[in-house]
Design an enzyme around this catalytic site. Structure first.
Site, mmCIF file in Angstrom:
data_model
loop_
_atom_site.group_PDB
_atom_site.id
_atom_site.type_symbol
_atom_site.label_atom_id
_atom_site.label_comp_id
_atom_site.label_asym_id
_atom_site.label_seq_id
_atom_site.Cartn_x
_atom_site.Cartn_y
_atom_site.Cartn_z
ATOM 1 N N GLN A 284 -4.612 -2.876 12.005
ATOM 2 C CA GLN A 284 -3.800 -4.022 11.606
ATOM 3 C C GLN A 284 -4.645 -5.289 11.487
ATOM 4 O OE1 GLN A 284 -0.929 -3.922 14.784
ATOM 5 N NE2 GLN A 284 -2.546 -3.596 16.262
ATOM 6 N N ASP A 344 -1.330 -7.280 24.167
ATOM 7 C CA ASP A 344 -1.765 -8.663 24.397
ATOM 8 C C ASP A 344 -1.758 -9.036 25.874
ATOM 9 O OD1 ASP A 344 0.976 -9.033 24.972
ATOM 10 O OD2 ASP A 344 1.391 -9.686 22.919
ATOM 11 N N ASP A 363 -1.433 1.411 24.532
ATOM 12 C CA ASP A 363 -1.490 0.685 23.263
ATOM 13 C C ASP A 363 -2.506 1.370 22.354
ATOM 14 O OD1 ASP A 363 -0.597 -2.378 22.275
ATOM 15 O OD2 ASP A 363 -2.288 -1.486 21.224
ATOM 16 N N ASP A 406 -2.005 6.891 20.709
ATOM 17 C CA ASP A 406 -0.676 6.870 20.116
ATOM 18 C C ASP A 406 0.329 7.161 21.229
ATOM 19 O OD1 ASP A 406 1.744 7.506 18.842
ATOM 20 O OD2 ASP A 406 0.714 8.244 17.063
ATOM 21 N N ALA A 407 1.275 6.248 21.440
ATOM 22 C CA ALA A 407 2.231 6.399 22.542
ATOM 23 C C ALA A 407 3.015 7.693 22.426
ATOM 24 C CB ALA A 407 3.190 5.207 22.563
ATOM 25 N N ASP A 427 7.338 -2.584 24.669
ATOM 26 C CA ASP A 427 7.046 -3.831 23.945
ATOM 27 C C ASP A 427 6.295 -3.497 22.663
ATOM 28 O OD1 ASP A 427 6.775 -6.476 23.282
ATOM 29 O OD2 ASP A 427 5.081 -6.846 24.624
#
Length: 582
Positions: A284, A344, A363, A406-407, A427
Site C-alpha cells: 500500500q 500503527d 499485521d 495475512d491475518a 482494527d
C-alpha cells in the site's frame, strides 16, 4: 565437374543464415522484453489510478480491461504503417515517453484542477462560500480524474502495434512468409508478460511509482536503441531518431531522480494539509500530512493508506478509545490480548494501559509496522518525534509479539497452538478490497470466536453507520451468523471521519452493554471517553435497524460486504469531488 559445382551451396549462404538466426534471436527477445514492459505499464497505471480514485479493485480491473481492448485496436491499426522498420523505431520512443511521463502528467492535471477554484477565488477575492466548484470546474475535475484511463488507452493502443510490426520485420528479413511467425511472436509475448508480472511483484512494487515507470521506460529505450543500431540502413531521419532517443533518455533520468518529489508536490494539492512523507510499501501507499497550528498549539499529523485517512492526531484518541475501552472494560480479564491489524501501534498503546501480560498483534505489512516501530529510521526527524509521541513507543514493549502475516492464515496458526485471548480487537481498514473482505466474513469471525475466552469480548471497527449503513449492518449480521451470543453496535462522531461505528460481541454470558452498565466507573481513565458516553453510544436513531433483515450476511467468497462498501464509496464520490481526502 560442372554438375558437381552446380550442386554446391553458395559460399555466402551459411553467413546469411547466421545473420538471419541472430536477427530472429534479437527480434524474439525484443518482443519478450517489450511484452514485459507492457504488462508493467498496465500494473503501474491501474495501481496509480486506484490510489488516486480510491476504488482500488474495480479501477485495476477496468484499467487492465481497457488496455487489452486498446491493444487489440492497435494491432489492427498497425496495418496502416507503411515502413515497419521506421514505424517500430518511432513506436518505442513514443511508448517510452508515455510510460515514463504519463503518471507525472496525470498527477499534474489532477492537482491543477484541485487548486484552480481556490486560485480563481483568491484572485477575485471571493468569499469561501462562493468558491467556484460547479459547472465547468466540476467537469474539469471529473475529466482530470479520468486521465489515467486516457493514458492507459493510448499506451495499450501503441503496445498493441508491436507484435504485428515485429512479425512483419521477421518476414522481411527472411524474404518469405513464415508459417509459425505469429505463434512465435505470441509465445515470446506471453513469456515476457509473465516475466514482467514477476518483476513487478518482486521488485518494482516496492519502489516509488515514478522510479518504476522510469526503469520500465528505459527498457523501451534500450530495445529501440539496439533495434536502431542493427537496422540503421533501413531507417530514414536517422539524426532525428538519435536526438529523440537522447531526449527520451534525459526524460527518463529526470523522472527517476525527481519524479517522486514532483508527485509528492502534486499530492500536496490533493490533501488538505502538506505532505511531509510518502512511501510505497509492498502492499500500500503510506502518506503523512501535517497541519501547522501555530507556536502555541500542537501540529496535526494525518496518516493515509492509499489516499484514505487512517488516523488524525487531533482526534485518533476518540476512535481508538471506542475500539479498545469498551471491550477491555467489559472483559473479565486482561492477561492475553489479540489485536488484528493496528500496525500503527495506536490501539496497542491503549491496550497496554490495562497492564496485560502479553499482546499478540497481527499485521500483514511489515514495512508499515517497522515505520511505526522505529520512526527515526524512516521518517524525517521532526515527524519521527511526533509519531513517537503519538504511539508512546507501544510497538517496542517487550510484552508485544508482532506477527507479520495475512491475518486469515495467522489465525489458523493460533488455533493450532490452542491459544485463547481475554479480549480481541480487530482494527482493520475498511473492506475496500476483496482481500480485506475475507477478514469480515462469517468464516473469519467464527475462527476468532474460537480464540476468544468465554467471558471475553471482541470489538471490530465497522466503518461509518451514516455513510455506509448497509456495510455497517452487514458486519453485525455476519458476526451473528458466526455464532456470537450477543452482537451489539456503537457509534459516535470522530471529527476527522464523521459518524463512525464499532461492533462489539460476547461469546457467552451477558452482552457488552449490560456488563458496562454494571460498572460504576471505567477501570482505566481515558482522556475523552466516560462510562455514560460509552453507554449512550449503543443508542441508535429511530428505525435504524428496521430493514436489517434485508441486509445480507458476508460469507467467504461472496464479496457482499465489499460490494456494499464500494457502492457507498461511489455514492460519496458522486456527492463530493474532494472525496479523495476522506
Amino acid at each position: 565437374m560442372s554438375n558437381q559445382r552446380s550442386l554446391r551451396k553458395p559460399s555466402w549462404l551459411p553467413a546469411l543464415k547466421s545473420r538471419l538466426f541472430w536477427d530472429d534471436v534479437l527480434l524474439i527477445l525484443t518482443m519478450a522484453v517489450l511484452a514485459g514492459c507492457g504488462m508493467i505499464y498496465e500494473y503501474l497505471l491501474s495501481h496509480y489510478a486506484g490510489r488516486v480514485l480510491g476504488i482500488m479493485e474495480s479501477t485495476i480491473y477496468s484499467m487492465i480491461g481497457l488496455m487489452i481492448v486498446a491493444m487489440g485496436l492497435g494491432s489492427f491499426a498497425a496495418r496502416k504503417i507503411i515502413c515497419s522498420y521506421q514505424g517500430f523505431a518511432w513506436l518505442e520512443l513514443l511508448i517510452g515517453l508515455l510510460g515514463s511521463l504519463s503518471i507525472i502528467f496525470i498527477s499534474t492535471l489532477i492537482g491543477f484542477t484541485q487548486v484552480l477554484p481556490q486560485t480563481i477565488a483568491d484572485l477575485m477575492a471571493l468569499p469561501p462560500d462562493a468558491l467556484p466548484r460547479g459547472g465547468v470546474f466540476k467537469q474539469l475535475t471529473q475529466l482530470a480524474l479520468n486521465t489515467p484511463y486516457v493514458f492507459g488507452f493510448l499506451l495499450g493502443f501503441f503496445i498493441g502495434m508491436e507484435i504485428p510490426l515485429i512479425a512483419r520485420i521477421r518476414e522481411d528479413r527472411h524474404k518469405e512468409h513464415l508459417e509459425h511467425n505469429f505463434g512465435t511472436m505470441y509465445g515470446a509475448d506471453y513469456l515476457g508478460a509473465g516475466a514482467g508480472a514477476a518483476i513487478w511483484v518482486i521488485f518494482l512494487l516496492s519502489l516509488d511509482i515514478s522510479a518504476a515507470a522510469a526503469i520500465t521506460a528505459s527498457l523501451n529505450l534500450l530495445a529501440g536503441g539496439i533495434f536502431m543500431i542493427r537496422f540503421w540502413h533501413k531507417l530514414n531521419w536517422r539524426k532525428t531518431l538519435v536526438g529523440a532517443h537522447a531526449l527520451l533518455a534525459l526524460c527518463i533520468v529526470i523522472t527517476y531522480q525527481s519524479g517522486n518529489a514532483w508527485l509528492n508536490n502534486m499530492s500536496n494539492l490533493l490533501f488538505l494539509d502538506k505532505v511531509v512523507y510518502s512511501e510505497q510499501t509492498r502492499y500500500q501507499q503510506l502518506t503523512f500530512t501535517e497541519r501547522k497550528m501555530g507556536l502555541e498549539n500542537t501540529d496535526v499529523v494525518n496518516f493515509y493508506l492509499n489516499s484514505r485517512l487512517q488516523f488524525s492526531s487531533a482526534d485518533e484518541h476518540i476512535y481508538h478509545g471506542y475500539l479498545v475501552i469498551p471491550a477491555m472494560a467489559g472483559s473479565a480479564r486482561h492477561n492475553e490480548i489479540l489485536i488484528v491489524g493496528g500496525g500503527d501501534g495506536l490501539a496497542l498503546r491503549d491496550v497496554l494501559k490495562w497492564q496485560p501480560q502479553s499482546v499478540t498483534l497481527i499485521d500483514l505489512d511489515e514495512e508499515l509496522v517497522q515505520l511505526f516501530q522505529h520512526p527515526e529510521q524512516h521518517l524525517p526527524a521532526d515527524l519521527a518525534q511526533k509519531i513517537r509521541h503519538i504511539t508512546q513507543s507501544s510497538l517496542l514493549d517487550e510484552r508485544v509479539e508482532v506477527v507479520n502475516s495475512d491475518a486469515f492464515l495467522a489465525i489458523d496458526n493460533l488455533l493450532k497452538q490452542g491459544k485463547t485471548f481475554d479480549t480481541i480487537i480487530v482494527d482493520l481498514p475498511d473492506p475496500n478490497h476483496p482481500d480485506l473482505n475475507k477478514l469480515y466474513s462469517v468464516n473469519f469471525y467464527a475462527r476468532l470466536k474460537h480464540l476468544l475466552a468465554g467471558d471475553g469480548l471482541i470489538n471490530v471497527q465497522s466503518t461509518s453507520p451514516y455513510h455506509a449503513k448497509n456495510a455497517f449492518i452487514s458486519i453485525k449480521n455476519t458476526m451473528q451468523e458466526a455464532g456470537f451470543a450477543h452482537v451489539e453496535q456503537m457509534h459516535d462522531n470522530v471529527p476527522s471521519f464523521g459518524e463512525w461505528g464499532w461492533t462489539i460481541a460476547s461469546k457467552m454470558g451477558a452482552p457488552a452493554s449490560r456488563r458496562l452498565h454494571e460498572l460504576t466507573e471505567l477501570p482505566v481513565k481515558h482522556q475523552w471517553l466516560s462510562l455514560p458516553l460509552i453507554e449512550n453510544a449503543f443508542v441508535f436513531p429511530n428505525a435504524f435497524y428496521q430493514n436489517s433483515q434485508d441486509i445480507k450476511t458476508n460469507y467467504l467468497g461472496s464479496h457482499t460486504l465489499y460490494q456494499y462498501h464500494q457502492q457507498a464509496w461511489q455514492n460519496q464520490q458522486g456527492l463530493n469531488s474532494k472525496s479523495l481526502q476522506n
